[in-house]
Every structure is written in C-alpha cells, then in structure tokens.
Design a protein around this motif. Structure first.
Motif, PDB file in Angstrom:
ATOM      1  N   ASP A  73       0.738  -1.216  -0.014  1.00 59.68           N
ATOM      2  CA  ASP A  73      -0.024  -0.078  -0.058  1.00 59.68           C
ATOM      3  C   ASP A  73       0.774   1.355   0.074  1.00 59.68           C
ATOM      4  N   GLU A  74       2.047   1.262   0.487  1.00 62.14           N
ATOM      5  CA  GLU A  74       2.921   2.427   0.845  1.00 62.14           C
ATOM      6  C   GLU A  74       4.136   2.502  -0.060  1.00 62.14           C
ATOM      7  N   THR A  75       4.694   1.221  -0.895  1.00 60.23           N
ATOM      8  CA  THR A  75       5.909   1.255  -1.436  1.00 60.23           C
ATOM      9  C   THR A  75       5.815   0.526  -2.598  1.00 60.23           C
ATOM     10  N   THR A 284       4.919  20.107  -0.979  1.00 57.77           N
ATOM     11  CA  THR A 284       4.954  18.924  -0.067  1.00 57.77           C
ATOM     12  C   THR A 284       4.553  19.665   1.456  1.00 57.77           C
ATOM     13  N   PRO A 313      12.143  11.396  -6.565  1.00 52.71           N
ATOM     14  CA  PRO A 313      11.389  10.399  -5.409  1.00 52.71           C
ATOM     15  C   PRO A 313      12.474   9.414  -4.977  1.00 52.71           C
ATOM     16  N   PRO A 332       9.045   5.049  -1.939  1.00 52.85           N
ATOM     17  CA  PRO A 332       7.442   5.297  -1.373  1.00 52.85           C
ATOM     18  C   PRO A 332       6.473   5.862  -2.619  1.00 52.85           C
ATOM     19  N   ILE A 333       5.640   5.435  -2.603  1.00 52.85           N
ATOM     20  CA  ILE A 333       4.607   5.695  -3.218  1.00 52.85           C
ATOM     21  C   ILE A 333       4.252   7.436  -3.234  1.00 52.85           C
ATOM     22  N   ALA A 334       3.914   7.832  -2.061  1.00 53.87           N
ATOM     23  CA  ALA A 334       3.637   9.193  -1.723  1.00 53.87           C
ATOM     24  C   ALA A 334       4.844  10.031  -2.430  1.00 53.87           C
ATOM     25  N   ASP A 335       5.980   9.439  -2.209  1.00 59.13           N
ATOM     26  CA  ASP A 335       7.097  10.274  -3.044  1.00 59.13           C
ATOM     27  C   ASP A 335       6.889  10.558  -4.409  1.00 59.13           C
ATOM     28  N   GLU A 337       4.056  10.361  -6.189  1.00 56.73           N
ATOM     29  CA  GLU A 337       3.177  11.281  -6.324  1.00 56.73           C
ATOM     30  C   GLU A 337       3.314  12.713  -5.933  1.00 56.73           C
ATOM     31  N   SER A 338       4.172  12.989  -4.845  1.00 59.39           N
ATOM     32  CA  SER A 338       4.637  14.233  -4.395  1.00 59.39           C
ATOM     33  C   SER A 338       5.537  14.830  -5.618  1.00 59.39           C
TER      34      SER A 338
END
Length: 353
Positions: A73-75, A284, A313, A332-335, A337-338
């Motif tokens: 879910d996160e990576t 961010t 990222p 990281p998936i959030a990275d 996207e950011s």
C-alpha cells in the motif's frame, strides 16, 4: 496521467541489459516523443508566447541484476524503483499534464546513464538552448544543486611471468596491483566546502591465468570521484604521479565501459532554483532542503550551458542501509505522487499566463 500506475508499468519492463522495450513503451505513451539516433527519447511542448525554456531529464536504464516488481500500500519495490523509474514516471506525468501557454518544456530521457553516459553526451554535443534543467534522481524530494564527478580509470600492470616455485625470478603483476591499490587508497583527498572530499575506490580487478605461474599482467579499475576544479586529465595525472615508483610497467587510461562525468555546482541563489524550491516546499508542505547530491549525475552535461538541479522521489541510502542499486531497492508511493505534483506545479507557474 497517474504517475504511480505509470511507474508500475515501467517496473514490469526490464531495462538492465537492453533498453529497446522501454524505448518503445515511452514512444507509445509520451505525446510527441521521438527516438534520436543516440538512443535518447525526446519530446517537446511549446506555448504560443515566448517564455522560459525548460528541460526535464532522467534515464530509462537501470543496473543489474534485475529485481522483479512488487508493491504494497505504501511502497513500490524492484530494480529501478528509485533509480530512476520513479523520477521518470513523475516527469512523464508532469509533462503529460501541462499545456503550455508560453515557453517550452522538453522531456529528454537518457538510454545509458548507468554505464557510459554516451547517449546524452552525444545528444547534447551540438548544444542545447534552454534556461533551466531538472535531472531526475532519488533525492528524497530535496533540491540538489551540485554533485561530485565520476571517472572510471583503468590501471594496467605488466610484469614478467615465472614458475610459481621460483617467484623471485619473475615480476608479479598481481602483487604490483596490490601495492598500487594500497598507494591509491592512501592518497590524501582534496575537499570542496560544499560537495565534500573526493574518493578513490578500486572496484573491478583481474590478473593472472594459472595458479602455479607468476602473473605477467593484471588490471583494475578505480572509481575516482572528483570535486570542482578537477578534470579527467587531473584525475589521471594524480594517479599516475602516485604510482611512479612502482617496480612494474603500468598504463592509466579511461575505462571504456565506465563513467566519465564532471562535477557540477549551481548557485542555490539562482532565480530558477529558488523558485523551484519554493514550489516544492509549498506542494510538500515542508521546508525542502537544498543540498549536494551524493552521486555523480548527467546534470554535469547541462551545467556548462544552464543552471541545473537534481530532484526526485526516493533515496540513494537511508543513512544506514543502501537503497538505490541494492537488492532491496524501493520508492515510497507518496514520494512519486509528490514529485509529480511538484513538477506539475512548477510547469504551471512558469508556462501559464
């Protein structure tokens, strides 16, 4: 275009030995994309009015061995996750989203950054007209304004073969290589106030061909990390000078299959750098750090012509464990996207009226 789903597709394409499949995928999925004879993929969008000319650059190749894609879910895990398919996905997404009203954005993807860097070097050999470049590498979303250079130097040593029972009757090239490595590892490093000190790391070594014979030939490669003011010629001459008293013949050349990247440094107070840092901090919601990048990068090819930064990222290492080039490479998936959001916001600010 959604950057994470695009990254997932990139991760399923192996590009550690050949880049033909990923080249085809980029040509199919990037608007206006073309394949240059150097192996680079390039695409440009241009507004109707004059404005800033910007370049996004990263690379499609990855190091060996291949590590299969997986995710939670996160990576996202696998070879190239952070170096540098995460950056590639973020840049393609930002390029896809922008419809410039002024200026231009060029997306330029290198084919061989992890080996010889000849593709981008040759692509840029006739010059490029732009005001600012961003090179995608794993910076943890920090803005990196400089990096040390990287030259791979080949040291070849010639001795005289003899029977292993009478080693004193020959000149042992392997022993000579050992002495050379000891001398090189004890060189006093030079230092740059911002980029740190240079390093000299023996990597590949080869010598001898029979277990009972004094070897007449040996060779090894030195990964030489330069600081500003050091050229390839300077690095070669420094190694040559420290080995001048070896008791075997030796030659020092550029390793054909290795890197040849200069160091670079962009003024952090440059208007484009400050603007990008402000955008990154706003998107961010944190104070984005400006710092040197840990590794050599193809940003060096842009530096003589324009200000350039490194941004993307993921991380090369987390302070204790390696990430890029390691068996546990991830991003990281959030990275991702950011990074796409930062790059998109920057393009909107500079290329919209």
């Amino acid at each position: 275009m959604e950057p994470v789903s695009y990254l997932e597709q990139l991760m399923k394409i192996e590009s550690h030995e050949t880049v033909s499949e990923i080249q085809n995928y980029l040509l199919e999925t990037i608007a206006n994309a073309e394949l240059d004879e150097t192996g680079c993929i390039h695409a440009t969008k241009e507004g109707a009015a004059s404005g800033p000319e910007l370049v996004f650059n990263t690379h499609m190749d990855v190091v060996s061995p291949h590590i299969a894609f997986s995710r939670d879910d996160e990576t996202i895990y696998g070879r190239g996750a952070c170096d540098a398919k995460g950056s590639l996905a973020a840049m393609v997404a930002a390029f896809d989203r922008i419809d410039p009203e002024r200026g231009t954005i060029t997306l330029l993807v290198s084919p061989d950054e992890e080996t010889t860097q000849r593709g981008l070097y040759e692509y840029l050999s006739d010059g490029i007209s732009a005001d600012f470049a961003i090179v995608g590498e794993p910076t943890g979303l920090d803005v990196c304004y400089g990096a040390r250079g990287h030259y791979d130097l080949l040291i070849e040593l010639s001795g005289e073969s003899a029977h292993g029972g009478t080693p004193e009757s020959g000149i042992n090239a392997t022993m000579c290589a050992a002495r050379a490595i000891h001398i090189i590892r004890n060189l006093r490093p030079r230092e740059d106030d911002e980029l740190g000190r240079n390093d000299f790391t023996p990597t590949i070594i080869e010598g001898g061909n029979r277990p009972n014979q004094v070897p007449e030939y040996a060779k090894f490669v030195v990964d030489y990390r330069t600081i500003p003011g050091e050229s390839r010629e300077d690095a070669t001459e420094r190694i040559r000078a420290c080995l001048q008293d070896l008791d075997c013949d030796h030659a020092i050349t550029q390793y054909d299959a290795g890197s040849s990247l200069d160091s670079f440094k962009t003024d952090p107070a440059n208007a484009f750098v400050e603007r990008f840092t402000q955008v990154a901090s706003s998107v961010t919601n944190r104070s984005v750090e400006t710092r040197p990048f840990e590794a050599a990068t193809e940003a060096a090819f842009f530096s003589p012509s324009m200000p350039v930064i490194v941004f993307g990222p993921g991380l090369i290492h987390d302070g204790t464990e390696p990430i890029a080039h390691s068996d546990g490479e991830y991003v990281p998936i959030a990275d991702v996207e950011s990074a796409a959001a930062v790059l998109s916001a920057f393009l909107e600010q500079l290329l919209s009226n």
